[in-house]
Design an enzyme around this catalytic site. Structure first.
Site, mmCIF file in Angstrom:
data_model
loop_
_atom_site.group_PDB
_atom_site.id
_atom_site.type_symbol
_atom_site.label_atom_id
_atom_site.label_comp_id
_atom_site.label_asym_id
_atom_site.label_seq_id
_atom_site.Cartn_x
_atom_site.Cartn_y
_atom_site.Cartn_z
ATOM 1 N N GLY A 40 0.852 -1.144 0.013
ATOM 2 C CA GLY A 40 0.090 -0.078 0.018
ATOM 3 C C GLY A 40 0.700 1.264 0.127
ATOM 4 O O GLY A 40 0.634 2.207 -0.797
ATOM 5 N N HIS A 41 1.995 1.370 0.714
ATOM 6 C CA HIS A 41 2.847 2.310 0.812
ATOM 7 C C HIS A 41 3.282 2.544 -0.440
ATOM 8 O O HIS A 41 3.703 3.622 -0.959
ATOM 9 C CB HIS A 41 3.765 2.340 1.976
ATOM 10 C CG HIS A 41 3.287 2.244 3.173
ATOM 11 N ND1 HIS A 41 3.456 1.161 3.924
ATOM 12 C CD2 HIS A 41 2.907 3.099 4.104
ATOM 13 C CE1 HIS A 41 3.136 1.324 5.370
ATOM 14 N NE2 HIS A 41 2.747 2.658 5.344
ATOM 15 N N GLU A 153 -6.085 6.478 1.613
ATOM 16 C CA GLU A 153 -7.685 6.400 1.900
ATOM 17 C C GLU A 153 -7.876 5.552 3.181
ATOM 18 O O GLU A 153 -9.165 5.757 3.736
ATOM 19 C CB GLU A 153 -8.686 6.249 0.940
ATOM 20 C CG GLU A 153 -8.622 7.545 -0.042
ATOM 21 C CD GLU A 153 -9.572 7.354 -1.393
ATOM 22 O OE1 GLU A 153 -10.284 6.065 -1.403
ATOM 23 O OE2 GLU A 153 -9.854 8.229 -2.247
ATOM 24 N N SER A 191 0.214 -2.044 8.447
ATOM 25 C CA SER A 191 1.312 -2.361 9.006
ATOM 26 C C SER A 191 1.105 -3.040 10.381
ATOM 27 O O SER A 191 1.694 -3.850 10.827
ATOM 28 C CB SER A 191 2.328 -1.134 9.452
ATOM 29 O OG SER A 191 2.772 -0.549 8.574
#
Length: 283
Positions: A40-41, A153, A191
């Site tokens: 995602g990062h 988001e 995370s």
């Protein structure tokens, strides 16, 4: 072979590097993170790279957004792996300050956000949180002075708070939200997912299924309250301790009672064992 990004740990060094980009007329994108990077990062970094000539990623586990009872000390820190991932993404600078650089002795100023920070969602359960977020993000914006900043988001209330703060304080940063990246079974990448036991990991996607089910009912014109209650029941039956499961206006986060009240977002927070998960979807 990937080029190792420049690692910057002091504010003077950061400002010198950023000034050289500005002098060359290059746009700068910032991706604020607390490390423990996942796919995602990396999507945020990829979007930043597509929108700006230079990309700065900050890695700082911010103590001011953790309550004494929360997991600051146990929060996952994976510096070597994070750096390797960022090198592969062609990041220019990794801004990795210590706590003494962000909050030096005598530090006495905080940002206290209102508006979406007081929507009765995360702020009900973590009243300290958005003050810590707003303060550290405000500092990051003034340190890096980016043209744009990318936020996921998944932390939707946080996105609204940061967007409001940047506009209200005339920080000159365009805040851009990036769609949540999910595992194949629908679980939002986080995370904190590493805290889930194997059994809990199998249960965790129920949050996404519940949101999708309620959204389907709302779009089909079912009774609003009943559609939302169906999602709450599904989450409770799976063994979660539910904090909230709410339909809100997607921009103001004000409560809504009908699809006619504006763009609708379903937001959820719940504990599974000792792990607290949050998620949201648009309807």
């Amino acid at each position: 072979m990937a080029i190792r990004p420049t690692i910057v740990r002091t504010l003077p060094a950061l400002r010198r590097a950023v000034a050289s980009y500005r002098k060359a007329g290059q746009t700068i994108a910032l991706v604020p993170t607390m490390g423990a990077l996942h796919r995602g990062h990396l999507k945020l970094v990829s979007e930043a790279r597509a929108r700006a000539r230079r990309v700065v990623v900050s890695i700082f586990v911010n103590p001011t957004q953790f309550a004494p009872t929360e997991d600051f000390g146990a929060y996952p820190r994976t510096w070597k792996a994070d750096l390797a991932r960022l090198a592969a993404e062609d990041v220019d600078i990794v801004w990795h300050p210590g706590a003494e650089a962000m909050y030096p002795e005598g530090f006495a100023t905080r940002i206290v956000p209102e508006g979406p920070a007081l929507a009765g969602l995360e702020d009900r359960f973590r009243p300290h949180f958005f003050g810590g977020v707003a303060t550290v993000v405000g500092k990051l914006f003034t340190q890096v002075r980016p043209d744009l900043a990318i936020f996921g988001e998944k932390d939707f209330q946080q996105l609204r708070v940061v967007t409001q703060m940047a506009a209200d304080l005339d920080l000159g940063v365009k805040v851009i939200g990036s769609r949540t990246v999910r595992e194949r079974d629908g679980l939002a990448m986080s995370s904190r997912n590493v805290y889930l036991s194997p059994e809990e990991r199998q249960t965790a996607p129920t949050l996404y299924r519940a949101m999708k089910e309620s959204a389907k009912r709302l779009k089909a014109g079912e009774d609003f309250a009943a559609a939302m209650e169906a999602g709450r029941e599904l989450i409770g039956a799976a063994g979660f301790a539910l904090d909230y499961f709410e339909a809100r206006h997607a921009e103001t986060l004000a409560p809504v009672a009908s699809m006619k009240d504006g763009p609708v977002r379903i937001l959820v927070a719940a504990k599974l064992g000792t792990t607290r998960l949050i998620d949201n979807i648009g309807v």
